[in-house]
Design a protein around this motif. Structure first.
Motif, PDB file in Angstrom:
ATOM      1  N   VAL A  94      15.753  13.950   8.379  1.00 31.24           N
ATOM      2  CA  VAL A  94      14.878  14.917   7.720  1.00 31.24           C
ATOM      3  C   VAL A  94      14.445  14.383   6.355  1.00 31.24           C
ATOM      4  N   SER A  95      13.537  15.112   5.735  1.00 32.38           N
ATOM      5  CA  SER A  95      13.016  14.722   4.425  1.00 32.38           C
ATOM      6  C   SER A  95      14.066  14.993   3.338  1.00 32.38           C
ATOM      7  N   PRO A  96      13.906  14.392   2.149  1.00 34.68           N
ATOM      8  CA  PRO A  96      14.900  14.568   1.071  1.00 34.68           C
ATOM      9  C   PRO A  96      15.136  16.020   0.686  1.00 34.68           C
ATOM     10  N   ASP A  97      14.092  16.844   0.673  1.00 34.27           N
ATOM     11  CA  ASP A  97      14.279  18.234   0.256  1.00 34.27           C
ATOM     12  C   ASP A  97      15.133  19.016   1.248  1.00 34.27           C
ATOM     13  N   ARG A  98      15.096  18.630   2.526  1.00 28.70           N
ATOM     14  CA  ARG A  98      15.944  19.299   3.522  1.00 28.70           C
ATOM     15  C   ARG A  98      17.412  18.942   3.297  1.00 28.70           C
ATOM     16  N   ILE A  99      17.661  17.725   2.852  1.00 23.27           N
ATOM     17  CA  ILE A  99      19.036  17.326   2.556  1.00 23.27           C
ATOM     18  C   ILE A  99      19.572  18.170   1.391  1.00 23.27           C
ATOM     19  N   SER A 100      18.746  18.432   0.408  1.00 20.87           N
ATOM     20  CA  SER A 100      19.159  19.272  -0.718  1.00 20.87           C
ATOM     21  C   SER A 100      19.640  20.629  -0.228  1.00 20.87           C
ATOM     22  N   GLY A 101      18.975  21.168   0.786  1.00 23.69           N
ATOM     23  CA  GLY A 101      19.366  22.466   1.323  1.00 23.69           C
ATOM     24  C   GLY A 101      20.678  22.446   2.077  1.00 23.69           C
ATOM     25  N   GLY A 158      33.292  19.876   8.368  1.00 23.79           N
ATOM     26  CA  GLY A 158      31.878  20.090   8.682  1.00 23.79           C
ATOM     27  C   GLY A 158      30.963  20.003   7.490  1.00 23.79           C
ATOM     28  N   ARG A 159      31.444  19.447   6.375  1.00 29.63           N
ATOM     29  CA  ARG A 159      30.618  19.376   5.170  1.00 29.63           C
ATOM     30  C   ARG A 159      29.910  18.015   5.069  1.00 29.63           C
ATOM     31  N   LEU A 160      28.778  18.034   4.369  1.00 31.62           N
ATOM     32  CA  LEU A 160      27.973  16.830   4.189  1.00 31.62           C
ATOM     33  C   LEU A 160      28.707  15.836   3.301  1.00 31.62           C
ATOM     34  N   ARG A 161      28.928  14.640   3.817  1.00 27.12           N
ATOM     35  CA  ARG A 161      29.595  13.593   3.052  1.00 27.12           C
ATOM     36  C   ARG A 161      28.606  12.529   2.559  1.00 27.12           C
ATOM     37  N   GLY A 162      27.605  12.274   3.373  1.00 29.12           N
ATOM     38  CA  GLY A 162      26.638  11.254   3.016  1.00 29.12           C
ATOM     39  C   GLY A 162      25.427  11.333   3.921  1.00 29.12           C
ATOM     40  N   VAL A 163      24.504  10.396   3.744  1.00 31.80           N
ATOM     41  CA  VAL A 163      23.293  10.336   4.585  1.00 31.80           C
ATOM     42  C   VAL A 163      22.984   8.881   4.889  1.00 31.80           C
ATOM     43  N   GLU A 164      22.365   8.673   6.016  1.00 33.08           N
ATOM     44  CA  GLU A 164      21.846   7.335   6.341  1.00 33.08           C
ATOM     45  C   GLU A 164      20.345   7.347   6.108  1.00 33.08           C
ATOM     46  N   ALA A 165      19.860   6.387   5.334  1.00 37.74           N
ATOM     47  CA  ALA A 165      18.424   6.273   5.062  1.00 37.74           C
ATOM     48  C   ALA A 165      17.748   5.569   6.230  1.00 37.74           C
ATOM     49  N   LEU A 166      16.720   6.181   6.775  1.00 39.95           N
ATOM     50  CA  LEU A 166      15.993   5.642   7.923  1.00 39.95           C
ATOM     51  C   LEU A 166      14.518   5.517   7.560  1.00 39.95           C
ATOM     52  N   VAL A 167      13.997   4.312   7.642  1.00 40.13           N
ATOM     53  CA  VAL A 167      12.630   4.057   7.207  1.00 40.13           C
ATOM     54  C   VAL A 167      11.633   4.454   8.286  1.00 40.13           C
ATOM     55  N   ARG A 168      10.483   4.943   7.875  1.00 41.85           N
ATOM     56  CA  ARG A 168       9.370   5.300   8.754  1.00 41.85           C
ATOM     57  C   ARG A 168       8.104   4.652   8.204  1.00 41.85           C
ATOM     58  N   ARG A 182       0.818  -1.223   0.000  1.00 44.95           N
ATOM     59  CA  ARG A 182       0.000   0.000   0.000  1.00 44.95           C
ATOM     60  C   ARG A 182       0.848   1.268   0.000  1.00 44.95           C
ATOM     61  N   GLY A 183       2.151   1.146   0.103  1.00 45.66           N
ATOM     62  CA  GLY A 183       3.017   2.322   0.072  1.00 45.66           C
ATOM     63  C   GLY A 183       2.947   3.162   1.325  1.00 45.66           C
ATOM     64  N   GLU A 184       2.853   2.518   2.491  1.00 47.18           N
ATOM     65  CA  GLU A 184       2.731   3.258   3.748  1.00 47.18           C
ATOM     66  C   GLU A 184       4.085   3.647   4.345  1.00 47.18           C
ATOM     67  N   PHE A 185       5.190   3.254   3.701  1.00 47.23           N
ATOM     68  CA  PHE A 185       6.519   3.560   4.239  1.00 47.23           C
ATOM     69  C   PHE A 185       7.138   4.760   3.518  1.00 47.23           C
ATOM     70  N   LYS A 186       8.019   5.435   4.241  1.00 51.69           N
ATOM     71  CA  LYS A 186       8.765   6.542   3.652  1.00 51.69           C
ATOM     72  C   LYS A 186      10.164   6.544   4.247  1.00 51.69           C
ATOM     73  N   LEU A 187      11.078   7.275   3.614  1.00 54.44           N
ATOM     74  CA  LEU A 187      12.451   7.371   4.099  1.00 54.44           C
ATOM     75  C   LEU A 187      12.776   8.796   4.516  1.00 54.44           C
ATOM     76  N   ASP A 188      13.384   8.919   5.708  1.00 53.04           N
ATOM     77  CA  ASP A 188      14.034  10.158   6.116  1.00 53.04           C
ATOM     78  C   ASP A 188      15.534   9.909   6.048  1.00 53.04           C
ATOM     79  N   TYR A 189      16.300  10.989   6.056  1.00 49.79           N
ATOM     80  CA  TYR A 189      17.746  10.857   5.882  1.00 49.79           C
ATOM     81  C   TYR A 189      18.459  11.689   6.943  1.00 49.79           C
ATOM     82  N   GLN A 190      19.466  11.085   7.611  1.00 51.75           N
ATOM     83  CA  GLN A 190      20.253  11.807   8.609  1.00 51.75           C
ATOM     84  C   GLN A 190      21.659  12.038   8.057  1.00 51.75           C
ATOM     85  N   PRO A 191      22.120  13.282   8.089  1.00 54.53           N
ATOM     86  CA  PRO A 191      23.431  13.614   7.502  1.00 54.53           C
ATOM     87  C   PRO A 191      24.594  12.928   8.212  1.00 54.53           C
TER      88      PRO A 191
END
Length: 604
Positions: free
Chosen positions: A591-598, A370-380, A354-363
């Protein structure tokens, strides 16, 4: 005159025979001698009762049954002789038969003979044909069914009791439990509460397997004696003692009606455990056993037998899971958590579809710049009933039932697709890698290498921009197929990280032979750094241990990520001792994918 005849007038009887006026005028004659003789000689106790309920005649068997001469019973109310007025329903039915409004009455009564002994009788009351003067009466017959009743009682006892322990069995137990939960049982007095101890012997199957079923049966009988003794002691000073029953196998139950609260049940459970812990001597075999007990105590109102037993069974399971040889009290909150867990487990697979899952990402941030190197995908899980659920609420369930395989595929594909999208959206920035958690069951129950290869091909993500995280206990114990899969993934260019490092095997010699590229230090090490700069001196041991692990990792060609970095003081100490990247709330929550873009291109 037409229509007349001389002599007596004829009338039509109900059966069509002719009856003359002289016949009508004939006075009442007793029954023919043959009928009278049969009445007198009949072995069945009988009495003729008039419509007022008075005995007008009784045969010798009737008199013998009641310990009196037949003539002495004449004129006596029949209802008094055979106890027909003791309950309203029977009395009303008896009066209806006397009045000719009911065809028959049959009932059972316990009668007392004048010599003192009691007997069970089946009483039948049937109307007699009206006599010649039109006075209806009834025939009352009494059959002695004492022997039949006693046989039925013996058969019922055998049916309702366990042959090994002679205790009430499951059928009788539920009969008593159901009766105790009827409103009339607790509304007429008492505490209005009910308690249950549900007991199971620990490791009883081993006794049967090693010593045989005969010894096992003797053990059950000995346990039953001790339980009964405890119940009798608990019942002293009370109206009734707890009912002890064997429900089957090595399961026993003690039902406490009109319980006074959980303290009473706790005391009973303690006494049961102590009684069973004492060694048993059985036919030359001396053995010690223990038991686990589930205890439930609640108000009887609103409780069903099924609900009470389900609660007891659940609590017994808790007692065994908590270590056995103990009693556990039913906890509504713990049960609610269990019910929630079951509800989640039953809906996991459909939720994926049913598509009830989503992913957030932690830097994951570089400690030096202090720069972003990667993210860990965390399922919700956006559960329609329980709201947004974090992985600790459902990942273990998914691993148990195997749904981690389709869920893992979805996470892998979604995370890789998103990482590739960030790369396309920010062509001027260094691409960031995405780290995805993998359960060992995904390696065993699916072709993880093929899944990763297909996902990378479909999304266009470079292999070095994907990192797979496995727990330390899973990786350190890897052999055979899991190790081959990790090696194949590493050869493909995919990074392999050990998550929560320092909490599991910590087999450092084995670490050098694994295709691992990253160690993620468990947050428990990082938390020991949090007091520096806050007026509290740091613990030197914390820094020594972490620094040693970082140096070892670097010597093995591995990079180190510190989890749970929450303060700048922690970050400073980790940077000073050479930690490569950090992850935690100091930098960002998931956070959500769009926040990672920022955050891309921004120095933390």
């Amino acid at each position: 005159m037409s229509g007349t005849s001389e002599g007596p007038t004829a009338a039509a009887d109900l059966d069509g025979s002719a009856v003359t006026e002289s016949d009508i005028a004939t006075p009442f004659r007793p029954d023919p001698p043959s009928h009278r003789a049969a009445f007198a000689a009949a072995p069945l106790a009988m009495a003729v009762v008039d419509r007022e309920g008075t005995v007008v005649d009784a045969n010798p068997a009737f008199g013998e049954l009641l310990g009196a001469a037949p003539e002495e019973l004449t004129g006596t109310p029949a209802a008094d002789l055979v106890d027909l007025a003791s309950d309203t329903r029977t009395w009303h039915a008896y009066r209806e038969v006397l009045r000719g409004r009911q065809a028959k009455l049959r009932c059972k009564r316990r009668l007392k003979h004048p010599d003192g002994h009691s007997m069970w009788a089946q009483i039948t009351v049937t109307p007699l044909a009206a006599d010649s003067q039109g006075s209806p009466g009834v025939l009352l017959s009494v059959a002695d069914i004492t022997a039949r009743r006693e046989l039925q009682a013996r058969l019922r006892h055998l049916q309702m009791h366990d042959p090994v322990t002679r205790l009430p069995n499951r059928t009788l137990f539920f009969e008593r439990l159901t009766a105790a939960l009827e409103p009339e049982s607790y509304e007429q007095g008492g505490t209005g509460r009910i308690g249950l101890c549900y007991l199971d012997l620990d490791g009883f199957q081993a006794v049967n397997d090693t010593l045989g079923h005969r010894v096992g049966d003797r053990l059950l009988a000995a346990v039953a004696e001790r339980l009964t003794r405890c119940a009798d002691e608990a019942g002293q000073g009370r109206a009734t003692a707890p009912l002890v029953a064997r429900l089957g196998g090595d399961e026993f139950a003690l039902l406490v009606e009109d319980s006074t609260g959980t303290e009473q049940l706790a005391d009973l459970a303690e006494s049961l455990l102590k009684a069973i812990q004492a060694p048993f001597d059985l036919s030359g075999h001396r053995m010690s056993v223990s038991a686990s007990i589930g205890v439930v105590e609640r108000r009887a109102a609103g409780t069903s037998a099924t609900g009470l037993m389900q609660a007891a069974d659940t609590t017994l399971y808790w007692a065994k899971a908590d270590g056995r040889d103990r009693w556990t009290l039913f906890d509504p909150e713990r049960n609610a958590h269990r019910m929630t867990r079951q509800a989640l487990a039953s809906t996991l697979r459909p939720a994926i579809e049913r598509g009830e899952f989503k992913l957030d990402y932690q830097p994951l941030v570089g400690m030096e710049d202090g720069r972003l190197r990667g993210v860990e995908a965390l399922v919700r899980w956006n559960h329609p009933q329980f709201g947004l659920l974090t992985p600790n609420r459902f990942i273990a369930l998914a691993e148990e039932d195997g749904s981690i395989v389709p869920l893992g595929r979805w996470i892998l594909a979604t995370a890789c697709r998103q990482a590739r999208q960030w790369q396309l959206d920010h062509p001027d920035e260094p691409p960031i890698f995405v780290s995805v958690n993998v359960a060992v069951r995904q390696v065993w129950d699916s072709d993880l290498v093929a899944d990763v290869a297909q996902t990378l091909a479909e999304t266009g993500l470079a292999p070095h921009l994907l990192q797979l995280e496995l727990t330390e206990s899973a990786v350190m114990g890897s052999a055979g197929r899991p190790l081959q899969a990790l090696q194949a993934l590493s050869d493909m260019g995919v990074g392999i990280a050990i998550d929560d490092f320092g909490t599991g095997y910590s087999n450092l010699a084995y670490l050098s032979r694994l295709p691992v590229s990253v160690l993620k230090l468990d947050g428990s090490f990082v938390r020991g750094f949090q007091y520096e700069g806050e007026g509290v001196p740091p613990n030197p041991a914390d820094e020594v241990v972490v620094e040693a692990m970082i140096q070892l990792a670097h010597r093995l060609g591995l990079t180190v990520t510190a989890e749970c970095v929450e303060t700048s003081a922690q970050a400073s100490r980790l940077r000073r001792i050479g930690c490569d990247t950090g992850q935690g709330w100091l930098y960002s929550r998931p956070v959500s994918p769009d926040r990672i873009s920022g955050l891309m291109g921004v120095k933390a």
